[in-house]
Write a protein that holds these residues in place. Structure first.
Motif, short mmCIF file in Angstrom:
data_model
loop_
_atom_site.label_atom_id
_atom_site.label_comp_id
_atom_site.label_asym_id
_atom_site.label_seq_id
_atom_site.Cartn_x
_atom_site.Cartn_y
_atom_site.Cartn_z
N ASP A 284 0.86 -1.18 0.00
CA ASP A 284 0.00 0.00 0.00
C ASP A 284 0.89 1.23 0.00
O ASP A 284 1.99 1.21 0.55
CB ASP A 284 -0.89 0.02 1.24
N GLY A 285 0.43 2.27 -0.61
CA GLY A 285 1.18 3.51 -0.58
C GLY A 285 1.90 3.78 -1.89
O GLY A 285 1.87 2.98 -2.82
N GLY B 177 1.98 -0.43 -9.10
CA GLY B 177 0.61 -0.68 -8.66
C GLY B 177 -0.26 -1.43 -9.65
O GLY B 177 -1.40 -1.76 -9.33
#
Length: 135
Positions: free
Chosen positions: A22-23, A58
């Motif tokens: 995440d991030g 991502g």
């Protein structure tokens, strides 16, 4: 492996499976040696043969993968034949190594990207690179 880098299966020669944390992507050019090879060291100016798998940060689907084509690629390294992120991250590693490289836009395709390849402007690129040969 640092917490900000994706997780990748480490087996040299296996098609990469990448899981993103995440991030946001990490800042700067980052290289993690997942497997340390014991062959000759790659030096700037060498011609390397590699298998690679490239995705935008991502995303699941690769924009390019020699693993999918079942055909390694060969090119000069450190001499401007590939993006700067490759020229700066591959030399210094040995044949037999598997690398995970996060390449920010300024070391990749910049703000223009390559839309026809699915690389948007300012995408961070992630490559898994298996170094097969250097000469």
């Amino acid at each position: 492996m640092t917490a900000t880098m994706p997780q990748v299966n480490a087996e040299f020669g296996a098609k990469p499976i990448i899981s993103f944390p995440d991030g946001p992507a990490p800042a700067g050019l980052k290289t993690v040696e997942l497997v340390e090879g014991n062959g000759p060291m790659v030096r700037r100016g060498d011609t390397v043969t590699v298998n690679y798998h490239g995705v935008a940060w991502g995303r699941e689907d690769p924009f390019d993968s020699s693993f999918d084509r079942h055909q390694p690629a060969s090119f000069g390294i450190g001499v401007g034949q590939v993006i700067r992120g490759w020229d700066q991250s591959v030399p210094g590693h040995n044949v037999g190594s598997r690398l995970l490289v996060s390449i920010p836009p300024e070391y990749g395709y910049g703000s223009r990207g390559i839309p026809q390849a699915g690389i948007e402007g300012n995408d961070t690129l992630v490559f898994v690179i298996d170094i097969i040969e250097t000469r």
